[in-house]
Scaffold this motif. Structure first.
Motif, PDB file in Angstrom:
ATOM      1  N   ALA A  29       3.998 -22.763  19.282  1.00  0.00           N
ATOM      2  CA  ALA A  29       3.110 -23.413  18.316  1.00  0.00           C
ATOM      3  C   ALA A  29       2.328 -24.499  19.064  1.00  0.00           C
ATOM      4  CB  ALA A  29       3.914 -24.024  17.170  1.00  0.00           C
ATOM      5  N   LYS A  31      -0.605 -25.872  17.612  1.00  0.00           N
ATOM      6  CA  LYS A  31      -1.511 -26.468  16.633  1.00  0.00           C
ATOM      7  C   LYS A  31      -1.633 -27.980  16.855  1.00  0.00           C
ATOM      8  CE  LYS A  31       2.411 -26.669  13.518  1.00  0.00           C
ATOM      9  NZ  LYS A  31       3.225 -25.908  12.558  1.00  0.00           N
ATOM     10  N   TYR A  35       0.405 -30.504  19.446  1.00  0.00           N
ATOM     11  CA  TYR A  35       1.173 -31.624  18.901  1.00  0.00           C
ATOM     12  C   TYR A  35       0.718 -32.950  19.514  1.00  0.00           C
ATOM     13  CZ  TYR A  35       4.518 -28.397  16.635  1.00  0.00           C
ATOM     14  OH  TYR A  35       5.105 -27.435  15.855  1.00  0.00           O
ATOM     15  N   LEU A  77      -2.534 -19.807  11.512  1.00  0.00           N
ATOM     16  CA  LEU A  77      -1.551 -19.845  10.425  1.00  0.00           C
ATOM     17  C   LEU A  77      -2.176 -20.019   9.042  1.00  0.00           C
ATOM     18  CD1 LEU A  77       1.041 -22.071  12.300  1.00  0.00           C
ATOM     19  CD2 LEU A  77       1.466 -19.725  11.512  1.00  0.00           C
ATOM     20  N   MET A 118       2.393 -13.668   6.387  1.00  0.00           N
ATOM     21  CA  MET A 118       3.398 -14.712   6.110  1.00  0.00           C
ATOM     22  C   MET A 118       3.974 -14.471   4.715  1.00  0.00           C
ATOM     23  SD  MET A 118       4.986 -17.634   6.871  1.00  0.00           S
ATOM     24  CE  MET A 118       4.123 -18.529   8.169  1.00  0.00           C
ATOM     25  N   ARG A 125       5.363 -23.179   0.434  1.00  0.00           N
ATOM     26  CA  ARG A 125       4.221 -23.802   1.052  1.00  0.00           C
ATOM     27  C   ARG A 125       3.170 -22.702   1.148  1.00  0.00           C
ATOM     28  NH1 ARG A 125       5.018 -26.854   6.771  1.00  0.00           N
ATOM     29  NH2 ARG A 125       4.713 -24.738   7.458  1.00  0.00           N
ATOM     30  N   HIS A 149       8.859 -18.883   7.222  1.00  0.00           N
ATOM     31  CA  HIS A 149       9.101 -20.203   7.814  1.00  0.00           C
ATOM     32  C   HIS A 149      10.248 -20.880   7.083  1.00  0.00           C
ATOM     33  CE1 HIS A 149       8.018 -23.501  10.374  1.00  0.00           C
ATOM     34  NE2 HIS A 149       7.724 -24.316   9.381  1.00  0.00           N
ATOM     35  N   ASN A 183      11.571 -21.396  13.804  1.00  0.00           N
ATOM     36  CA  ASN A 183      10.877 -22.462  14.549  1.00  0.00           C
ATOM     37  C   ASN A 183      11.879 -23.034  15.566  1.00  0.00           C
ATOM     38  OD1 ASN A 183      12.608 -23.716  12.772  1.00  0.00           O
ATOM     39  ND2 ASN A 183      11.173 -25.324  12.185  1.00  0.00           N
ATOM     40  N   SER A 184      11.602 -24.191  16.140  1.00  0.00           N
ATOM     41  CA  SER A 184      12.519 -24.764  17.141  1.00  0.00           C
ATOM     42  C   SER A 184      13.946 -24.852  16.611  1.00  0.00           C
ATOM     43  CB  SER A 184      12.079 -26.178  17.543  1.00  0.00           C
ATOM     44  OG  SER A 184      10.786 -26.185  18.066  1.00  0.00           O
ATOM     45  N   ARG A 199       9.149 -19.054  17.162  1.00  0.00           N
ATOM     46  CA  ARG A 199       7.913 -19.858  17.204  1.00  0.00           C
ATOM     47  C   ARG A 199       8.224 -21.340  17.409  1.00  0.00           C
ATOM     48  NH1 ARG A 199       7.762 -17.281  12.228  1.00  0.00           N
ATOM     49  NH2 ARG A 199       7.746 -19.303  11.209  1.00  0.00           N
ATOM     50  N   PRO A 200       8.762 -21.709  18.563  1.00  0.00           N
ATOM     51  CA  PRO A 200       9.038 -23.129  18.771  1.00  0.00           C
ATOM     52  C   PRO A 200       7.766 -23.953  18.909  1.00  0.00           C
ATOM     53  CG  PRO A 200       9.358 -21.931  20.819  1.00  0.00           C
ATOM     54  CD  PRO A 200       9.076 -20.898  19.756  1.00  0.00           C
ATOM     55  N   GLY A 201       7.810 -25.155  18.399  1.00  0.00           N
ATOM     56  CA  GLY A 201       6.757 -26.142  18.610  1.00  0.00           C
ATOM     57  C   GLY A 201       7.414 -27.405  19.143  1.00  0.00           C
ATOM     58  N   LEU A 202       7.971 -28.182  18.230  1.00  0.00           N
ATOM     59  CA  LEU A 202       8.531 -29.496  18.560  1.00  0.00           C
ATOM     60  C   LEU A 202       9.386 -29.530  19.824  1.00  0.00           C
ATOM     61  CD1 LEU A 202       8.920 -32.447  17.458  1.00  0.00           C
ATOM     62  CD2 LEU A 202      11.085 -31.631  16.525  1.00  0.00           C
ATOM     63  N   TYR A 325       8.039 -35.399  15.047  1.00  0.00           N
ATOM     64  CA  TYR A 325       6.737 -34.738  14.938  1.00  0.00           C
ATOM     65  C   TYR A 325       5.613 -35.771  14.876  1.00  0.00           C
ATOM     66  CZ  TYR A 325       9.344 -30.551  13.462  1.00  0.00           C
ATOM     67  OH  TYR A 325      10.206 -29.488  13.394  1.00  0.00           O
TER      68      TYR A 325
HETATM   69  C1  LIG Z   1       4.470 -25.693  13.088  1.00  0.00           C
HETATM   70  C2  LIG Z   1       5.093 -24.372  12.850  1.00  0.00           C
HETATM   71  C3  LIG Z   1       6.052 -23.875  13.733  1.00  0.00           C
HETATM   72  C4  LIG Z   1       6.694 -24.720  14.813  1.00  0.00           C
HETATM   73  O1  LIG Z   1       7.687 -25.506  14.196  1.00  0.00           O
HETATM   74  P1  LIG Z   1       8.571 -26.586  15.009  1.00  0.00           P
HETATM   75  O2  LIG Z   1       9.465 -27.151  13.977  1.00  0.00           O
HETATM   76  O3  LIG Z   1       7.613 -27.583  15.557  1.00  0.00           O
HETATM   77  O4  LIG Z   1       9.279 -25.841  16.070  1.00  0.00           O
HETATM   78  C5  LIG Z   1       6.495 -22.563  13.538  1.00  0.00           C
HETATM   79  N1  LIG Z   1       6.000 -21.815  12.521  1.00  0.00           N
HETATM   80  C6  LIG Z   1       5.107 -22.276  11.642  1.00  0.00           C
HETATM   81  C7  LIG Z   1       4.636 -21.411  10.545  1.00  0.00           C
HETATM   82  C8  LIG Z   1       4.630 -23.570  11.767  1.00  0.00           C
HETATM   83  O5  LIG Z   1       3.756 -24.050  10.871  1.00  0.00           O
END
Ligand SMILES: *Cc1c(COP(=O)(O)O)cnc(C)c1O
Length: 339
Positions: A29, A31, A35, A77, A118, A125, A149, A183-184, A199-202, A325
């Motif tokens: 991720a 976006k 971050y 997304l 999705m 959401r 998610h 996610n993470s 889909r890791p972000g953080l 975040y």
């Molecule tokens: C932001 C987001 C992620 C990443 O989530 P983290 O908690 O930052 O790992 C994954 N999937 C979706 C749909 C998101 O909006």
């Protein structure tokens, strides 16, 4: 002021999260300008580490990611709201995430093609509800990835299992090349949550949303800022707006070029500190827009020296009262971002 992105830590975090994803592969991720750290610094490193599937929220974020990729996929997304966005998707090759029956219709009207879907399994959401998945508009989409998610992956909540079961039911009824839930934090919930793609972000950026990731994830962002001026206060002198701090004894203070306009919000003022050459420099009084005052009585720091603000996210979240975040995405535009 400098915001240094530790490339090795970032690449290492992606590889760690990919390994912890087991048989699934990790995407990324990116976006909100990765971050807040900067797509131009982050995406090339993640690519080199092996990431092939990137996620942004808005169409306005696509061009930046495309400028640093070639052949990898970029997904949006928020999906396609209208014909213009669908045309932009076609022109760029970015993949829309279809979130509603209306978006499915927009995509069909534009001629369709590869998309993601999705499904909302309980976060309430974005996403189609499970009972809309059987509809002709959805079943006739060319679905690359079926996504959902998690709402509470960073907690031990019954919600995780509920969402997992609901997602499994949908996966069984909508043909897709791959399925993706975690996610993470979801990665740390274990193999049941991994499916084909995570889909890791953080956590890529140094966040530790669950204790299982403690010790696995390395801090990525390092903040340094210069001393603008040093001054000597007498007992009774006050510091900053509204004179919130009063010297009890002669005190040497340094004024640092860093403030809430850079994302170091006032909430850091209560217990935060900077560091110089191993010495702690406690923050004094109110944080200003462009300046922070620190106590440097025990330091020989002088004008022009750089001081660091410890930005390990779990600890910084405790000190500042901000979420991990928020700590990343709030960082301002004035930093000299380097990697
Ligand atoms: C932001 C987001 C992620 C990443 O989530 P983290 O908690 O930052 O790992 C994954 N999937 C979706 C749909 C998101 O909006």
């Amino acid at each position: 002021m400098r915001l240094r992105i530790d490339r090795d830590a970032l690449a290492g975090n992606w590889r760690t999260l990919d390994r912890l994803s087991g048989t699934a592969t990790a995407g990324a991720a990116v976006k909100a300008d990765a971050y807040g750290l900067g797509v131009e610094h982050v995406v090339p490193v993640l690519r080199e580490a092996g990431a092939r599937q990137f996620f942004v929220a808005h169409w306005s974020e696509v061009a930046d990611v495309l400028a640093h990729t070639s052949g990898e996929s970029t997904a949006v997304l928020h999906g396609v709201a209208n014909a213009e966005e669908a045309a932009y998707a076609k022109a760029t090759g970015a993949i829309p995430v279809i979130n509603s029956l209306a978006q499915a219709q927009v995509w069909h009207a534009a001629g369709g093609g590869t998309c993601h879907v999705m499904v909302d399994t309980g976060i309430n959401r974005l996403g189609l509800s499970p009972d809309e998945i059987g509809s002709a508009e959805v079943q006739s989409l060319e679905v690359d990835t079926l996504l959902s998610h998690l709402a509470s992956a960073d907690e031990d909540s019954p919600k995780n299992d509920q969402q997992l079961r609901s997602f499994r039911e949908v996966v069984a009824t909508l043909p897709a090349r791959q399925a993706s839930l975690a996610n993470s934090a979801g990665i740390a919930l274990g193999p049941d949550y991994h499916f084909d793609l995570t889909r890791p972000g953080l956590a890529l950026y140094g966040g530790v949303p669950r204790p299982e990731l403690d010790g696995e994830i390395k801090s990525v962002a390092e903040i340094e800022a210069a001393v603008l001026q040093v001054r000597n206060l007498a007992a009774g002198d006050t510091v900053g707006y509204n004179a919130k701090w009063t010297a009890k004894e002669p005190t040497r203070i340094a004024i640092i070029s860093l403030g809430y306009a850079d994302g170091i919000l006032r909430s850091w003022g209560n217990s935060g500190a900077l560091h110089h050459a191993g010495t702690v420099l406690p923050i004094l009084g109110r944080i200003s827009m462009d300046m922070i005052a620190v106590d440097c009585t025990k330091s020989d720091v002088t004008e022009g020296d750089f001081c660091s603000l410890f930005y390990g996210l779990p600890q910084a979240a405790e000190k500042s009262g901000l979420s991990q975040y928020e700590l990343l995405t709030v960082l301002g535009q004035r930093f000299d971002r380097t990697s």
